[in-house]
Write an enzyme that holds these catalytic residues in place. Sequence first.
Site, mmCIF file in Angstrom:
data_model
loop_
_atom_site.group_PDB
_atom_site.id
_atom_site.type_symbol
_atom_site.label_atom_id
_atom_site.label_comp_id
_atom_site.label_asym_id
_atom_site.label_seq_id
_atom_site.Cartn_x
_atom_site.Cartn_y
_atom_site.Cartn_z
ATOM 1 N N TYR A 176 13.183 145.966 77.161
ATOM 2 C CA TYR A 176 12.526 146.572 78.240
ATOM 3 C C TYR A 176 11.723 147.822 77.835
ATOM 4 C CZ TYR A 176 12.492 149.882 82.287
ATOM 5 O OH TYR A 176 12.146 150.817 83.016
ATOM 6 N N SER A 218 8.148 155.174 82.329
ATOM 7 C CA SER A 218 9.609 155.420 82.183
ATOM 8 C C SER A 218 9.511 156.547 80.946
ATOM 9 C CB SER A 218 10.425 154.199 82.133
ATOM 10 O OG SER A 218 11.844 154.646 81.575
#
Length: 268
Positions: free
Chosen positions: A146, A133
Site C-alpha cells: 500500500y 496519503s
Amino acid sequence: MTKPVAIITGASSGMGESAAKQFFDAGYTVYAGARRIEKMAHLSKLGIHTLRLDVTDPQSNQAFVDQVLKDAGRIDILINNAGYGSFGALEDVSPEEAKQQFDVNVFGAMNLTQLVLPTMRAQHSGRIINNSSIVGQIYAPLGGWYFASKHAFEALSDSLRLEVKQFGIEVVITEPGGTNTNWLKISADHLIAATPANSAYRKMVDAFTSATPTGLETADQIGALMLKVAQTKHPKTRYQATMRDKWMVIAARKLSYRMFDRMVSGGL
C-alpha cells in the site's frame, strides 16, 4: 456564469462522498463516480451527477469522461480519490493482491488523468487533485505494498506537475493520515484475513490490529481540504490535514532512518 465542473472518483462513501457534497454546495457541477452506483443514490437526489466508474477498467474510464464532456463540455477539476489499502507482511501478501493495489491506486488514477488532460490543455486550465496519503512519504511495517503504491502515485504526480504546468494545469497532492471511516476497519479486517494463523508475522499483526488509533481525521475534514485546494489561487504541491500529519512527514525527512524505524515500529 458557467459553473466549474468537478470529477470525483471513489464517491460512494468516505472522503469522496463528503467531497462530492461539499463541492456541490460550493457551486460546482459535480460528477461522482464509483463502482457501486446504487450507493450514490442519495447524492443523485441532491442534484449531483452519479455515474458508474471502475477506474481499473479503461473502457469505464473512457465512458465516464465522454459522458462528462457530452453533458458539460469541460472539466475543471479531477479528484483522483478512488483507492484502497490492503495490508500484510510482504511475505504473506499474494502477487495478485499486490498488483490489484497498483491497478486501483496508481494505474487507474493515471489512466483517468490521461483522459482528461487533452480537454484541460485545450482549455489552458484545470486542476488535478491526487488524494494520496502521508504514507506516500513514509514507511512502516505491514503496509509495504500500500505504501509503495502511494509513493508511486506521488512520484507520478510530481512528474506530471512539471509536465503540464506549461498548459495552465496544476497538480496537487492531498495527504490524509488516519481517517475515521470504514476504510480503517476494512483494512484491519483484510490484514487479519490475509495473515495465516501460523504466519511468522501473526504476533505483529495481532498487536497492530488491537491498537486503538487516536487523532483520526473525519471524512468531512478531508473533503474540506480538497475544496480548499481546488479554490486556492496558488496552491502548494502538497497538503496535510492536521498538524500531527505534518509532523509525521517532517520526522520522516529529518530523523535518521534508524530513529524513524523505532518511531514507526512502536511495540510491534
